[in-house]
Design a protein around this motif. Structure first.
Motif, PDB file in Angstrom:
ATOM      1  N   GLN A 121      -3.566   0.082 -29.119  1.00 62.06           N
ATOM      2  CA  GLN A 121      -4.597   0.130 -30.147  1.00 62.06           C
ATOM      3  C   GLN A 121      -5.300  -1.212 -30.222  1.00 62.06           C
ATOM      4  O   GLN A 121      -4.650  -2.253 -30.273  1.00 62.06           O
ATOM      5  CB  GLN A 121      -3.989   0.447 -31.508  1.00 62.06           C
ATOM      6  CG  GLN A 121      -3.432   1.837 -31.609  1.00 62.06           C
ATOM      7  CD  GLN A 121      -2.884   2.118 -32.992  1.00 62.06           C
ATOM      8  OE1 GLN A 121      -2.288   1.265 -33.632  1.00 62.06           O
ATOM      9  NE2 GLN A 121      -3.107   3.337 -33.468  1.00 62.06           N
ATOM     10  N   THR A 158      -9.174  12.623 -47.207  1.00 60.95           N
ATOM     11  CA  THR A 158      -8.565  12.376 -45.894  1.00 60.95           C
ATOM     12  C   THR A 158      -8.898  13.505 -44.921  1.00 60.95           C
ATOM     13  O   THR A 158      -9.081  13.248 -43.733  1.00 60.95           O
ATOM     14  CB  THR A 158      -7.039  12.165 -46.003  1.00 60.95           C
ATOM     15  OG1 THR A 158      -6.421  13.309 -46.600  1.00 60.95           O
ATOM     16  CG2 THR A 158      -6.717  10.925 -46.821  1.00 60.95           C
ATOM     17  N   ARG A 202     -10.359  -1.196 -38.052  1.00 62.38           N
ATOM     18  CA  ARG A 202      -9.172  -1.672 -38.768  1.00 62.38           C
ATOM     19  C   ARG A 202      -8.929  -0.863 -40.046  1.00 62.38           C
ATOM     20  O   ARG A 202      -7.797  -0.632 -40.435  1.00 62.38           O
ATOM     21  CB  ARG A 202      -9.318  -3.155 -39.091  1.00 62.38           C
ATOM     22  CG  ARG A 202      -8.054  -3.805 -39.586  1.00 62.38           C
ATOM     23  CD  ARG A 202      -8.193  -5.308 -39.755  1.00 62.38           C
ATOM     24  NE  ARG A 202      -8.643  -6.004 -38.568  1.00 62.38           N
ATOM     25  CZ  ARG A 202      -7.852  -6.385 -37.560  1.00 62.38           C
ATOM     26  NH1 ARG A 202      -6.567  -6.123 -37.593  1.00 62.38           N
ATOM     27  NH2 ARG A 202      -8.358  -7.027 -36.523  1.00 62.38           N
ATOM     28  N   GLN A 203      -9.999  -0.394 -40.701  1.00 60.79           N
ATOM     29  CA  GLN A 203      -9.845   0.321 -41.956  1.00 60.79           C
ATOM     30  C   GLN A 203      -9.502   1.803 -41.792  1.00 60.79           C
ATOM     31  O   GLN A 203      -9.355   2.518 -42.775  1.00 60.79           O
ATOM     32  CB  GLN A 203     -11.088   0.145 -42.842  1.00 60.79           C
ATOM     33  CG  GLN A 203     -12.325   0.850 -42.353  1.00 60.79           C
ATOM     34  CD  GLN A 203     -13.245  -0.058 -41.562  1.00 60.79           C
ATOM     35  OE1 GLN A 203     -12.809  -0.822 -40.719  1.00 60.79           O
ATOM     36  NE2 GLN A 203     -14.542   0.034 -41.821  1.00 60.79           N
ATOM     37  N   LEU A 204      -9.327   2.280 -40.564  1.00 62.72           N
ATOM     38  CA  LEU A 204      -9.071   3.701 -40.353  1.00 62.72           C
ATOM     39  C   LEU A 204      -7.817   4.177 -41.077  1.00 62.72           C
ATOM     40  O   LEU A 204      -7.819   5.240 -41.693  1.00 62.72           O
ATOM     41  CB  LEU A 204      -8.977   4.026 -38.860  1.00 62.72           C
ATOM     42  CG  LEU A 204      -8.770   5.502 -38.541  1.00 62.72           C
ATOM     43  CD1 LEU A 204      -9.930   6.346 -39.053  1.00 62.72           C
ATOM     44  CD2 LEU A 204      -8.584   5.697 -37.044  1.00 62.72           C
ATOM     45  N   GLN A 205      -6.751   3.424 -41.007  1.00 68.46           N
ATOM     46  CA  GLN A 205      -5.507   3.845 -41.664  1.00 68.46           C
ATOM     47  C   GLN A 205      -5.731   4.055 -43.154  1.00 68.46           C
ATOM     48  O   GLN A 205      -5.258   5.035 -43.730  1.00 68.46           O
ATOM     49  CB  GLN A 205      -4.397   2.822 -41.421  1.00 68.46           C
ATOM     50  CG  GLN A 205      -3.032   3.288 -41.891  1.00 68.46           C
ATOM     51  CD  GLN A 205      -2.529   4.519 -41.165  1.00 68.46           C
ATOM     52  OE1 GLN A 205      -2.794   4.720 -39.987  1.00 68.46           O
ATOM     53  NE2 GLN A 205      -1.810   5.370 -41.860  1.00 68.46           N
ATOM     54  N   ALA A 206      -6.471   3.153 -43.795  1.00 67.03           N
ATOM     55  CA  ALA A 206      -6.754   3.294 -45.227  1.00 67.03           C
ATOM     56  C   ALA A 206      -7.610   4.535 -45.492  1.00 67.03           C
ATOM     57  O   ALA A 206      -7.430   5.201 -46.518  1.00 67.03           O
ATOM     58  CB  ALA A 206      -7.446   2.043 -45.758  1.00 67.03           C
ATOM     59  N   LEU A 237      -7.474   7.279 -43.854  1.00 66.17           N
ATOM     60  CA  LEU A 237      -6.682   8.486 -43.582  1.00 66.17           C
ATOM     61  C   LEU A 237      -5.454   8.629 -44.470  1.00 66.17           C
ATOM     62  O   LEU A 237      -4.662   9.554 -44.280  1.00 66.17           O
ATOM     63  CB  LEU A 237      -6.249   8.499 -42.110  1.00 66.17           C
ATOM     64  CG  LEU A 237      -7.356   8.751 -41.098  1.00 66.17           C
ATOM     65  CD1 LEU A 237      -6.845   8.553 -39.685  1.00 66.17           C
ATOM     66  CD2 LEU A 237      -7.948  10.142 -41.283  1.00 66.17           C
ATOM     67  N   THR A 238      -5.274   7.728 -45.418  1.00 64.77           N
ATOM     68  CA  THR A 238      -4.111   7.809 -46.302  1.00 64.77           C
ATOM     69  C   THR A 238      -4.565   7.852 -47.753  1.00 64.77           C
ATOM     70  O   THR A 238      -5.705   7.539 -48.076  1.00 64.77           O
ATOM     71  CB  THR A 238      -3.162   6.607 -46.104  1.00 64.77           C
ATOM     72  OG1 THR A 238      -3.887   5.396 -46.329  1.00 64.77           O
ATOM     73  CG2 THR A 238      -2.575   6.591 -44.713  1.00 64.77           C
ATOM     74  N   MET A 278      -7.653  -2.991 -32.740  1.00 61.58           N
ATOM     75  CA  MET A 278      -8.194  -2.927 -34.096  1.00 61.58           C
ATOM     76  C   MET A 278      -9.490  -3.737 -34.161  1.00 61.58           C
ATOM     77  O   MET A 278      -9.508  -4.914 -33.807  1.00 61.58           O
ATOM     78  CB  MET A 278      -7.194  -3.478 -35.107  1.00 61.58           C
ATOM     79  CG  MET A 278      -5.906  -2.701 -35.159  1.00 61.58           C
ATOM     80  SD  MET A 278      -6.238  -1.000 -35.666  1.00 61.58           S
ATOM     81  CE  MET A 278      -4.623  -0.298 -35.478  1.00 61.58           C
TER      82      MET A 278
END
Length: 164
Positions: A84, A141, A127-131, A133-134, A86
């Motif tokens: 990955q 989401t 970098r903000q993808l995780q935020a 998707l959660t 980021m």
């Protein structure tokens, strides 16, 4: 003497270890080739490589240590392992997508994933993808995931817009 990290990915190439390491070092900032070792006569009956051929290349990509090994054609890369990258901006996504994807498998591009010309899989993601998707807002989401699944190269603005 160099100190290796406790965990260092080792990438098995047929005979392209030095070429790949050099290419990767040219793409990522804060990167360098650390050392190159060569096959000798010892073990030739086992490994079958000519004496003097590059055995391993130790290198760093943005400070992360890697080893590239010329091990012959016995194994090849697959999507079960990817790296990955980021990214903070769309410009970074565009840069890494274009550079790592150059000469790679066009059919293997989906949802921010690509396969480079050596067969190594990369995920070029904001970098903000995780935020995005959660969280407890499953409708949000789900919208982000639906938008992401329609993309090849990820578009930060479109993902943020989908989040609402």
């Amino acid at each position: 003497m160099q100190t290796l990290s406790r965990i260092t990915p080792c990438l098995w190439f047929d005979q392209q270890a030095q070429e790949a390491a050099t290419d990767y070092v040219g793409i990522f900032p804060n990167s360098r080739i650390r050392a190159i070792s060569h096959y000798g006569e010892a073990g030739r009956e086992v490994h079958g490589m000519a004496a003097g051929m590059v055995l391993t290349v130790t290198f760093e990509l943005d400070g992360q240590p890697f080893t590239a090994l010329n091990g012959g054609p016995a194994f090849s890369f697959n999507e079960a392992v990817s790296f990955q990258v980021m990214c903070d901006t769309q410009e970074e996504i565009d840069f890494f997508w274009d550079r790592l994807g150059a000469g790679g498998d066009e059919m293997a591009r989906q949802c921010g994933w690509l396969k480079d010309r050596y067969g190594v899989s990369w995920q070029i993601v904001p970098r903000q993808l995780q935020a995005l998707l959660t969280g407890r807002d499953t409708a949000r989401t789900d919208r982000v995931m639906e938008a992401l699944l329609k993309m090849k190269k990820l578009d930060i603005d479109a993902l943020v817009h989908a989040a609402g």
